[in-house]
Design a protein around this motif. Structure first.
Motif, PDB file in Angstrom:
ATOM      1  N   UNK A 126       0.820  -1.208   0.000  1.00 58.88           N
ATOM      2  CA  UNK A 126       0.000   0.000   0.000  1.00 58.88           C
ATOM      3  C   UNK A 126       0.854   1.258   0.000  1.00 58.88           C
ATOM      4  N   UNK A 127       1.885   1.265   0.820  1.00 59.34           N
ATOM      5  CA  UNK A 127       2.765   2.444   0.902  1.00 59.34           C
ATOM      6  C   UNK A 127       3.515   2.644  -0.421  1.00 59.34           C
ATOM      7  N   UNK A 128       4.026   1.555  -0.974  1.00 57.53           N
ATOM      8  CA  UNK A 128       4.766   1.658  -2.240  1.00 57.53           C
ATOM      9  C   UNK A 128       3.863   2.223  -3.339  1.00 57.53           C
ATOM     10  N   UNK A 129       2.651   1.683  -3.436  1.00 54.33           N
ATOM     11  CA  UNK A 129       1.728   2.147  -4.481  1.00 54.33           C
ATOM     12  C   UNK A 129       1.405   3.627  -4.302  1.00 54.33           C
ATOM     13  N   UNK A 130       1.229   4.014  -3.056  1.00 56.62           N
ATOM     14  CA  UNK A 130       0.851   5.397  -2.772  1.00 56.62           C
ATOM     15  C   UNK A 130       1.977   6.371  -3.144  1.00 56.62           C
ATOM     16  N   UNK A 131       3.195   6.022  -2.780  1.00 58.22           N
ATOM     17  CA  UNK A 131       4.331   6.903  -3.123  1.00 58.22           C
ATOM     18  C   UNK A 131       4.534   6.928  -4.635  1.00 58.22           C
ATOM     19  N   UNK A 132       4.341   5.792  -5.259  1.00 59.02           N
ATOM     20  CA  UNK A 132       4.477   5.728  -6.708  1.00 59.02           C
ATOM     21  C   UNK A 132       3.481   6.665  -7.388  1.00 59.02           C
ATOM     22  N   UNK A 133       2.260   6.695  -6.829  1.00 59.43           N
ATOM     23  CA  UNK A 133       1.178   7.474  -7.412  1.00 59.43           C
ATOM     24  C   UNK A 133       1.275   8.947  -7.040  1.00 59.43           C
ATOM     25  N   UNK A 134       1.478   9.219  -5.756  1.00 55.86           N
ATOM     26  CA  UNK A 134       1.370  10.589  -5.273  1.00 55.86           C
ATOM     27  C   UNK A 134       2.709  11.253  -4.991  1.00 55.86           C
ATOM     28  N   UNK A 135       3.801  10.499  -5.089  1.00 52.59           N
ATOM     29  CA  UNK A 135       5.133  11.098  -4.980  1.00 52.59           C
ATOM     30  C   UNK A 135       5.359  11.805  -3.652  1.00 52.59           C
ATOM     31  N   UNK A 136       5.926  13.004  -3.756  1.00 51.90           N
ATOM     32  CA  UNK A 136       6.287  13.778  -2.559  1.00 51.90           C
ATOM     33  C   UNK A 136       5.140  13.894  -1.551  1.00 51.90           C
ATOM     34  N   UNK A 137       3.906  14.092  -2.062  1.00 59.10           N
ATOM     35  CA  UNK A 137       2.775  14.288  -1.146  1.00 59.10           C
ATOM     36  C   UNK A 137       2.610  13.072  -0.235  1.00 59.10           C
ATOM     37  N   UNK A 138       2.714  11.886  -0.814  1.00 57.87           N
ATOM     38  CA  UNK A 138       2.597  10.665  -0.010  1.00 57.87           C
ATOM     39  C   UNK A 138       3.771  10.557   0.964  1.00 57.87           C
ATOM     40  N   UNK A 139       4.955  10.881   0.479  1.00 55.89           N
ATOM     41  CA  UNK A 139       6.168  10.824   1.299  1.00 55.89           C
ATOM     42  C   UNK A 139       6.015  11.716   2.534  1.00 55.89           C
ATOM     43  N   UNK A 140       5.504  12.909   2.308  1.00 59.13           N
ATOM     44  CA  UNK A 140       5.326  13.853   3.415  1.00 59.13           C
ATOM     45  C   UNK A 140       4.246  13.360   4.388  1.00 59.13           C
ATOM     46  N   UNK A 141       3.181  12.760   3.853  1.00 55.93           N
ATOM     47  CA  UNK A 141       2.123  12.212   4.719  1.00 55.93           C
ATOM     48  C   UNK A 141       2.673  11.116   5.633  1.00 55.93           C
TER      49      UNK A 141
END
Lengths: 434, 434
Positions: free
Chosen positions: B36-51
Motif C-alpha cells: 500500500x505504501x509503495x503504491x501510494x508513493x508511486x502514485x502521489x510522490x512527494x505528497x505521499x512521502x510527506x504524509x
C-alpha cells in the motif's frame, strides 16, 4: 506494426517513456500452489517427488528411477547427429575459454599498521541446474549455465530436467556430458526446485540453483531463496540494434526477429538515423516472417512490442540505450567501438555489422544468460563469479591491534556497543570503554 | 544456559542438526501494508512521502524540507566529538584502502579465430543507501555501505535516514560527509524505499538500494527488487569462535557477547577442544554480563541461541564450520592460517588471538556487511563488485564469422530457432538453415 518513434517529434519523450514502461510479462500468481509443493517435498521427500512427477509429467517412477545414469547419457549421445555434436563441442570449448579468463584473483597483503588483510574466492560446493523440458529445452543453455560453474570449481553440479511422457531431448544430455554435469535427475517444476533446495533421500541438497524455467519454477526459486542462492529470474528476451543506413536491411531484420521468435513477450528495437533504412528493415521483417518456422510468435512480439526509433544522429543513441538498458545491444555501424565506449547499460554488446546477436547465443564465448527488463542498469550476465564467493581475512598481532584497536573502542562506545569495545579493550589493556 | 554439545556424544549429529535448523528470526507479515505504501508513493510522490513522514516520524515537512543540506551536515559534524571523528576518519581511510584493491579489471583479446572478445566493468549510475533511525543508526554502517559504492565510481549516492521526532545522530551525517554521500533525505521506512525506487518530484530514482532496515524496509526492498537492484536482506548477526585452551577465557567471552549484544536473535557459538576452557568461557560470559550496558539483549541471545561445542581435536572444526557457514569466524589458535585454509564457508575470518571480530566491525578494512543465516555457502560480503556490473563484448569481422558462424547455424537449427540461424546464414552466404 511496430511502434515508430521519431526523436525530433514533440511527443518523443512521452512515447519513449511509454516504451520503457511497456509491461510485457504476464505474471500468473502461482505462489500458493508452489508453496504447497515445496512443503510437501520438504516433508515427504522422494515420495512427494514421485507423486508430482506422475501427476505433472505423466511418468511413473520409483526412487531408483529418478537418476539418469551414465549409460543412458551415453545412449543419448550416440543418438545425436554428429554435426550438431561437433558444433556443441566447439561452443563448449569457446564458452569455457572465455569463462576461464573470469576466474578472480585472491588478495593478501600486510599494511603499514602491520595488519594482515585479504580475501580469497572459493567455489560453491554444490549447484543445481534447472533445465526446462519440451520445446524450451535448449542444449546451448545447458552449456551456458553448467560451464561457468565447472570453471569456478563447483564439485557437484546437479542437473534436473523434466521428461514429460518420458520424452527428453538427447542433445540436452549430450550438452550435460560435454559440460561435465555430475548428476542428472528426470524431475521438473517446483518439485525439482524443492528437491534441490531441501534434499530428499535420493538427491542431496545444493547451495545454489540456476537456470530458466516457467512461472512455477520461477516462483519456487524465489521461495527457496535464502535456503539456497538463486540466479536472476530471467524475463522475456530483448534486443536493441543501433544501425546506420549502410547495413543490409535483410540482415538487421533477421537480427530483430531472432529475439522476437523467442517469445511473444520479447522486445526488438531498432535505432537508426536513416528513415528510409528503417522502412526497408520493416519491409524485410515482413519478408522473413513469410518463411520463418516461428513466424506467429515473432510477429506477435514485433507488432506488440517492437519499435523503430528515428534519431537525428547516432550520437543520440547511447543516451537512449542507457535508458533501455537492453539485454542485447547490437552496434551495426562503421565504428562500433566508439559508440560502445559511450554506453553504460547493456548486458552484452555485439560490435559491428558481422556480429549478429545469435553468434553470442551459441558460439561466441560470452554467456547468453543476461539481465533483462532494464536490470542491466544494476546487474551482469551469468559468469564464474556467480558460482564463487569471497571470504575476507583479517589478522592482527598484539602490536597491530595496539595501533588500530583504540579507534575501534572509541567507535564502539559511540554506538553504545559495550561488548564490542570490551573485546578490543581487554586485548590492548585499555580501561573499559563504556 | 547456552547449549552444550559434545562431538563425541552419540546424539551429537542430531543436536548439531537442530542447532543449524534453529529458527531465530520472527517474520512479521508486513507485505500488505508495504504494498500500500509503495503504491501510494508511486502514485502521489512527494505528497505521499510527506504524509507518511508526518504519520510515522511525527515530523511535518514540506517538499523543500526533505533534503538535508550541506549546512546542516556541517553543523552536525561540528557537534561531534573530535576523538570520535578522528576514529571515523581512520576507519574510512582503512575501509577505502581495502576496497580500492577490489576494483576489477576489464578484459579484451582477440582469439585464434579472429573473434574480438572481452568485458568491461562499469559503475552503477545511482545508488540509494538506507540508514535506520534511532538506536540502530550506526555511523560505521554508513561507511561500510557508502565507501564501496564511491570506490566503484557511483556518481550519485543518495542516503535516506528517518528522523523520528526530528532527531538524528550527528555522527551519521558526519560519516556520510566523510564517505562522500551526494544527497541526503530525512525519510525512512517503506516510503523511503519507494521514493528511491520510483522517484518523486524531489528525489530522482536510483538503480540499486542497499543498507539495513526493519521488517518494513526489508519487505519494501524485496517488493521493489527488479525495478531496482537490492543487496542481501541481512538476518541477525552470528559469530563462531574456534578457540583452544591457551586463550584468555575473558577475551573469548567478550567476543561471543559482541554478537549477542546486537540482537536477541543473534547467535554465538564456541568450538573448543578443551572442556575446562569452555566452562571458563561460560563463566566469563556471566561475569561480563554483570556489567555490560546491553546485558539483557546479550543474555537472551546467549541463552536462547548460544552454544559451546566440544570436539576431540580442532581438526574437526572446519567440517562443522562449513555446515554453520558463519557470518563471522574467529580462529583463536596458534596457527590460524592452517585452519583457515581448510574452511570453505564463512563471510569473514579473523585470524589469531589478537583479532577480535569487533576490529572488523570498525577499523579493519574489510566490509562488515556479511552473509548471515548460512548464506556464506553461496554469497559474499558487500564489496565494490556490488556497485558495478559487467558488460560483455563480442566482435566478428567477415572472416571470423565465416569460421564460427556455421556452427551457430547448426545449433540454431537443432533448437528450432529459424531467425537465429538466418541472421548468421545471411552474413556468411549460407543457404537458409531451417
Amino acid at each position: 506494426m511496430p511502434r515508430n518513434l521519431d526523436a525530433r517529434a514533440a511527443d518523443f519523450e512521452a512515447a519513449f517513456t511509454a516504451l520503457l514502461a511497456d509491461k510485457r510479462e504476464t505474471s500468473d500468481d502461482v505462489n500458493a500452489v508452489v508453496t504447497g509443493i515445496l512443503d510437501d517435498v520438504r516433508l515427504r521427500g522422494d515420495a512427494a517427488l514421485l507423486d508430482y512427477t506422475r501427476r505433472f509429467d505423466r511418468l511413473s517412477l520409483d526412487a531408483t528411477g529418478l537418476a539418469i545414469g551414465a549409460e543412458e547419457v551415453t545412449a543419448a549421445v550416440a543418438a545425436c547427429d554428429e554435426e550438431t555434436l561437433t558444433a556443441l563441442r566447439l561452443a563448449a570449448s569457446r564458452i569455457e575459454d572465455f569463462h576461464r579468463r573470469q576466474k578472480p584473483e585472491g588478495l593478501s597483503y600486510t599494511d603499514a599498521a602491520g595488519v594482515r588483510l585479504g580475501y580469497r574466492w572459493t567455489a560453491l560446493a554444490a549447484v543445481g541446474l534447472y533445465v526446462p523440458g519440451g520445446t524450451a529445452s535448449y542444449p546451448s543453455s545447458v552449456l551456458m549455465n553448467a560451464l561457468p560453474a565447472k570453471v569456478a570449481g563447483v564439485e557437484r553440479l546437479v542437473m534436473v530436467v523434466p521428461t514429460p511422457d518420458g520424452k527428453l531431448n538427447p542433445l540436452v544430455l549430450a550438452a550435460a556430458r560435454i559440460a561435465g554435469v555430475d548428476e542428472i535427475y528426470r524431475i521438473g517444476g517446483a518439485q525439482a526446485v524443492a528437491a534441490l533446495a531441501y534434499g530428499t533421500a535420493t538427491i542431496r541438497p545444493v547451495d545454489k540453483i540456476v537456470g530458466p524455467g516457467n512461472a512455477f519454477v520461477a516462483a519456487a526459486k524465489r521461495q527457496v531463496f535464502g535456503t539456497v542462492g538463486i540466479d536472476m529470474i530471467a524475463g522475456p528476451s530483448e534486443i536493441l540494434v543501433v544501425a546506420d543506413g549502410d547495413n543490409d536491411p535483410s540482415w538487421i531484420a533477421a537480427d530483430l526477429l531472432s529475439q522476437a521468435e523467442h517469445d511473444t513477450a520479447a522486445q526488438s528495437i531498432l535505432i537508426t538515423d536513416d528513415a528510409a533504412f528503417g522502412q526497408k528493415v520493416a519491409a524485410a521483417v515482413e519478408g522473413h516472417l513469410a518463411t520463418l518456422p516461428r513466424a506467429a510468435i515473432a510477429r506477435e512480439s514485433w507488432e506488440s512490442h517492437g519499435a523503430i526509433i528515428l534519431v537525428d544522429s547516432l550520437d543520440a543513441a547511447p543516451a537512449l540505450v542507457d535508458r533501455v538498458a537492453p539485454e542485447h545491444l547490437e552496434l551495426a555501424v562503421a565504428n562500433p567501438d566508439a559508440l560502445a565506449e559511450r554506453v553504460r547499460n547493456a548486458g552484452a554488446i555485439f560490435l559491428g555489422r558481422y556480429t549478429p546477436e545469435a553468434i553470442g547465443d551459441y558460439v561466441g564465448g560470452p554467456n547468453h544468460v543476461l539481465p533483462t527488463a532494464r536490470s542491466a542498469r544494476f546487474s551482469s550476465g551469468l559468469g564464474v563469479l556467480d558460482f564463487m564467493k569471497r571470504t575476507t581475512l583479517l589478522g592482527c598481532d598484539a602490536a597491530a591491534l595496539h595501533r588500530i584497536g583504540p579507534a575501534a573502542v572509541t567507535l564502539a562506545k559511540s554506538e553504545g556497543l559495550g561488548a564490542h569495545g570490551l573485546s578490543v579493550a581487554l586485548r590492548v589493556n585499555m580501561p573499559r570503554a563504556e
